[in-house]
Design a protein around this motif. Structure first.
Motif, PDB file in Angstrom:
ATOM      1  N   VAL A 270       8.926 -22.934  88.967  1.00 51.80           N
ATOM      2  CA  VAL A 270       8.870 -21.473  88.882  1.00 51.80           C
ATOM      3  C   VAL A 270      10.295 -20.943  88.943  1.00 51.80           C
ATOM      4  CG1 VAL A 270       8.592 -21.152  91.380  1.00 51.80           C
ATOM      5  CG2 VAL A 270       7.810 -19.370  89.809  1.00 51.80           C
ATOM      6  N   PHE A 271      10.598 -19.958  88.104  1.00 50.25           N
ATOM      7  CA  PHE A 271      11.883 -19.271  88.137  1.00 50.25           C
ATOM      8  C   PHE A 271      11.713 -17.930  88.838  1.00 50.25           C
ATOM      9  CE2 PHE A 271      13.395 -22.451  85.351  1.00 50.25           C
ATOM     10  CZ  PHE A 271      14.772 -22.327  85.234  1.00 50.25           C
ATOM     11  N   ILE A 272      12.549 -17.693  89.838  1.00 52.01           N
ATOM     12  CA  ILE A 272      12.602 -16.395  90.513  1.00 52.01           C
ATOM     13  C   ILE A 272      14.004 -15.855  90.254  1.00 52.01           C
ATOM     14  CG2 ILE A 272      12.203 -15.132  92.644  1.00 52.01           C
ATOM     15  CD1 ILE A 272      10.724 -17.568  93.728  1.00 52.01           C
ATOM     16  N   GLU A 273      14.073 -14.688  89.616  1.00 51.46           N
ATOM     17  CA  GLU A 273      15.331 -14.271  89.022  1.00 51.46           C
ATOM     18  C   GLU A 273      15.810 -12.915  89.532  1.00 51.46           C
ATOM     19  OE1 GLU A 273      14.635 -16.669  84.817  1.00 51.46           O
ATOM     20  OE2 GLU A 273      14.690 -14.467  84.775  1.00 51.46           O
ATOM     21  N   LEU A 274      17.135 -12.779  89.534  1.00 47.45           N
ATOM     22  CA  LEU A 274      17.825 -11.554  89.923  1.00 47.45           C
ATOM     23  C   LEU A 274      18.634 -11.082  88.725  1.00 47.45           C
ATOM     24  CD1 LEU A 274      18.863  -9.538  92.130  1.00 47.45           C
ATOM     25  CD2 LEU A 274      20.588 -11.266  92.715  1.00 47.45           C
ATOM     26  N   GLY A 275      18.391  -9.836  88.287  1.00 46.23           N
ATOM     27  CA  GLY A 275      19.084  -9.358  87.093  1.00 46.23           C
ATOM     28  C   GLY A 275      19.586  -7.933  87.267  1.00 46.23           C
TER      29      GLY A 275
ATOM     30  N   MET B 263       6.552 -31.216  99.258  1.00 43.83           N
ATOM     31  CA  MET B 263       7.629 -30.382  99.789  1.00 43.83           C
ATOM     32  C   MET B 263       8.429 -29.784  98.632  1.00 43.83           C
ATOM     33  SD  MET B 263      10.649 -31.472 102.449  1.00 43.83           S
ATOM     34  CE  MET B 263      11.497 -32.546 101.282  1.00 43.83           C
ATOM     35  N   PRO B 264       8.643 -28.470  98.630  1.00 40.77           N
ATOM     36  CA  PRO B 264       9.427 -27.849  97.554  1.00 40.77           C
ATOM     37  C   PRO B 264      10.909 -28.227  97.611  1.00 40.77           C
ATOM     38  CG  PRO B 264       8.080 -26.232  98.731  1.00 40.77           C
ATOM     39  CD  PRO B 264       8.086 -27.479  99.544  1.00 40.77           C
ATOM     40  N   ILE B 265      11.601 -27.958  96.516  1.00 42.35           N
ATOM     41  CA  ILE B 265      13.058 -28.068  96.440  1.00 42.35           C
ATOM     42  C   ILE B 265      13.581 -26.776  95.828  1.00 42.35           C
ATOM     43  CG2 ILE B 265      14.987 -29.252  95.313  1.00 42.35           C
ATOM     44  CD1 ILE B 265      13.401 -31.830  95.436  1.00 42.35           C
ATOM     45  N   ILE B 266      14.612 -26.208  96.435  1.00 41.33           N
ATOM     46  CA  ILE B 266      15.241 -24.992  95.933  1.00 41.33           C
ATOM     47  C   ILE B 266      16.457 -25.402  95.108  1.00 41.33           C
ATOM     48  CG2 ILE B 266      16.336 -22.805  96.556  1.00 41.33           C
ATOM     49  CD1 ILE B 266      14.892 -23.211  99.360  1.00 41.33           C
ATOM     50  N   LEU B 267      16.550 -24.872  93.889  1.00 43.90           N
ATOM     51  CA  LEU B 267      17.639 -25.220  92.985  1.00 43.90           C
ATOM     52  C   LEU B 267      18.494 -24.002  92.664  1.00 43.90           C
ATOM     53  CD1 LEU B 267      17.828 -28.165  91.924  1.00 43.90           C
ATOM     54  CD2 LEU B 267      15.453 -27.520  92.362  1.00 43.90           C
TER      55      LEU B 267
ATOM     56  N   PHE C  13       9.495 -27.216  92.105  1.00 38.67           N
ATOM     57  CA  PHE C  13      10.890 -26.856  91.898  1.00 38.67           C
ATOM     58  C   PHE C  13      10.975 -25.331  91.876  1.00 38.67           C
ATOM     59  CE2 PHE C  13      11.187 -31.101  89.748  1.00 38.67           C
ATOM     60  CZ  PHE C  13      12.234 -31.623  90.501  1.00 38.67           C
ATOM     61  N   ILE C  14      11.746 -24.758  92.813  1.00 35.66           N
ATOM     62  CA  ILE C  14      11.962 -23.311  92.860  1.00 35.66           C
ATOM     63  C   ILE C  14      13.371 -23.050  92.339  1.00 35.66           C
ATOM     64  CG2 ILE C  14      12.079 -21.258  94.305  1.00 35.66           C
ATOM     65  CD1 ILE C  14      10.347 -22.783  96.373  1.00 35.66           C
ATOM     66  N   PHE C  15      13.462 -22.449  91.164  1.00 38.16           N
ATOM     67  CA  PHE C  15      14.756 -22.148  90.563  1.00 38.16           C
ATOM     68  C   PHE C  15      15.160 -20.714  90.919  1.00 38.16           C
ATOM     69  CE2 PHE C  15      13.080 -25.569  87.980  1.00 38.16           C
ATOM     70  CZ  PHE C  15      14.185 -26.369  87.733  1.00 38.16           C
ATOM     71  N   ALA C  16      16.245 -20.570  91.668  1.00 37.20           N
ATOM     72  CA  ALA C  16      16.792 -19.255  91.996  1.00 37.20           C
ATOM     73  C   ALA C  16      17.871 -18.949  90.966  1.00 37.20           C
ATOM     74  CB  ALA C  16      17.371 -19.246  93.411  1.00 37.20           C
ATOM     75  N   SER C  17      17.617 -17.950  90.133  1.00 35.35           N
ATOM     76  CA  SER C  17      18.358 -17.840  88.887  1.00 35.35           C
ATOM     77  C   SER C  17      18.761 -16.405  88.572  1.00 35.35           C
ATOM     78  CB  SER C  17      17.469 -18.373  87.751  1.00 35.35           C
ATOM     79  OG  SER C  17      18.017 -18.133  86.480  1.00 35.35           O
ATOM     80  N   LYS C  18      19.739 -16.288  87.687  1.00 43.64           N
ATOM     81  CA  LYS C  18      20.088 -14.983  87.131  1.00 43.64           C
ATOM     82  C   LYS C  18      19.127 -14.628  86.003  1.00 43.64           C
ATOM     83  CE  LYS C  18      23.354 -16.628  83.611  1.00 43.64           C
ATOM     84  NZ  LYS C  18      24.766 -16.657  83.174  1.00 43.64           N
ATOM     85  N   HIS C  19      19.041 -13.328  85.733  1.00 42.67           N
ATOM     86  CA  HIS C  19      18.352 -12.824  84.552  1.00 42.67           C
ATOM     87  C   HIS C  19      19.333 -11.931  83.819  1.00 42.67           C
ATOM     88  CE1 HIS C  19      15.266 -11.191  81.933  1.00 42.67           C
ATOM     89  NE2 HIS C  19      15.725  -9.977  82.222  1.00 42.67           N
ATOM     90  N   LYS C  20      19.394 -12.100  82.503  1.00 42.64           N
ATOM     91  CA  LYS C  20      20.309 -11.307  81.691  1.00 42.64           C
ATOM     92  C   LYS C  20      19.512 -10.566  80.636  1.00 42.64           C
ATOM     93  CE  LYS C  20      24.657 -11.689  79.125  1.00 42.64           C
ATOM     94  NZ  LYS C  20      25.696 -12.623  78.630  1.00 42.64           N
ATOM     95  N   SER C  21      19.798  -9.277  80.461  1.00 41.19           N
ATOM     96  CA  SER C  21      19.108  -8.506  79.432  1.00 41.19           C
ATOM     97  C   SER C  21      20.044  -7.460  78.856  1.00 41.19           C
ATOM     98  CB  SER C  21      17.865  -7.829  80.001  1.00 41.19           C
ATOM     99  OG  SER C  21      18.229  -6.786  80.881  1.00 41.19           O
ATOM    100  N   GLU C  22      19.705  -6.991  77.656  1.00 37.35           N
ATOM    101  CA  GLU C  22      20.519  -5.964  77.015  1.00 37.35           C
ATOM    102  C   GLU C  22      20.498  -4.661  77.813  1.00 37.35           C
ATOM    103  OE1 GLU C  22      19.381  -5.456  72.968  1.00 37.35           O
ATOM    104  OE2 GLU C  22      19.933  -7.494  72.386  1.00 37.35           O
TER     105      GLU C  22
END
Length: 283
Positions: free
Chosen positions: A151-156, A1-5, A70-79
């Motif tokens: 896995v990281f799934i990111e919003l930037g 079973m996955p876990i969302i972080l 582990f599903i990491f819901a994360s930010k993405h930062k870029s220049e």
């Protein structure tokens, strides 16, 4: 079973969490982690866990949770600060671990999950006509020593877009599909990748246009210092059986290519070129 972080230090993750609670059938539980309420999806019992430290520093999670993903819901930062939707595996190819994890350690990951997420992000972006870039990234940052695939799934890629409910809805929909539907991809061939830039545009073509699924990717900027032990890690820390290494042939210099080819030959891993893989898929 996955876990969302998600993390209290990560604005994009909190925006994605808000959309998950709105779109899914999550319920409050009587459990907490680090003082934060745990929510649970009604049908699958998949939890949303909120942590207080940065997601890239979350190497402690396996002490508390057993999971198959582990599903990491994360930010993405870029220049560039472009609006972006991204997916990648965590891990450090070099000694620098200033962004979490251990030096020269790759995390467990799933090639199938990365391929599926990239395909679904691309499809939803097109359906919604949202003007966001969609791409996979190479393997980078922590955490690196969890006992389960990540896995990281990111919003930037800046504070405005981290709070954008439109982008967050797409990420939330992808996560809901991962946890509630059976795998949508089959008959895949599993690989690791070498070469090219950080935003893995040539490997996007492999993921989106062929039946190859690529897990860990080592970009050009790490290849001078990459070791055979790290290549072994990339193979062993992909949960699926890796059969091939795909090289972005022009995305590396000759000395790097020769070094990688020698190591892969020692490991009896067959080598393919990105161009060859994509061209063969059109026949």
């Amino acid at each position: 079973m996955p876990i969302i972080l998600v993390s209290n230090q990560d604005l994009a993750g909190l925006t994605i969490k808000k959309q998950l609670l709105k779109m899914g059938t999550f319920e409050e539980t009587d459990r907490k982690f680090e003082g934060n309420l745990i929510y649970e999806e009604a049908q699958t019992k998949v939890p949303i866990v909120t942590i207080n430290r940065r997601l890239i520093d979350a190497d402690h999670l396996s002490k508390f949770f057993k999971t198959d993903l582990f599903i990491f819901a994360s930010k993405h930062k870029s220049e560039s600060e472009k609006p972006s939707l991204l997916v990648h595996a965590p891990g450090n190819w070099g000694q620098d671990n200033s962004y979490g994890g251990n030096p020269q350690e790759l995390a467990l990951t799933s090639a199938r999950i990365i391929k599926q997420v990239l395909g679904d992000l691309t499809k939803l972006r097109e359906e919604t006509q949202l003007e966001y870039d969609v791409t996979s990234e190479v393997t980078h940052h922590g955490p690196t020593n969890l006992d389960s695939p990540c896995v990281f799934i990111e919003l930037g890629s800046n504070e405005t877009f981290w709070q954008d409910s439109r982008g967050a809805r797409i990420v939330a929909e992808i996560i809901l599909k991962l946890i509630t539907e059976p795998p949508s991809l089959s008959h895949l061939i599993y690989a690791i990748g070498f070469g090219g830039p950080h935003y893995a545009s040539n490997f996007n073509r492999v993921q989106l246009k062929t039946n190859y699924a690529v897990a860990h990717i080592a970009p050009k900027y790490v290849l001078d210092d990459i070791t055979e032990e790290l290549i072994i890690q990339a193979i062993n820390k992909t949960v699926e059986k890796v059969e091939y290494a795909i090289l972005d042939w022009k995305g590396m210099i000759k000395t790097q290519r020769e070094k990688i080819i020698e190591s892969l030959a020692n490991l009896n891993i067959e080598i393919l070129r990105v161009r060859q893989v994509v061209a063969n898929s059109k026949k």
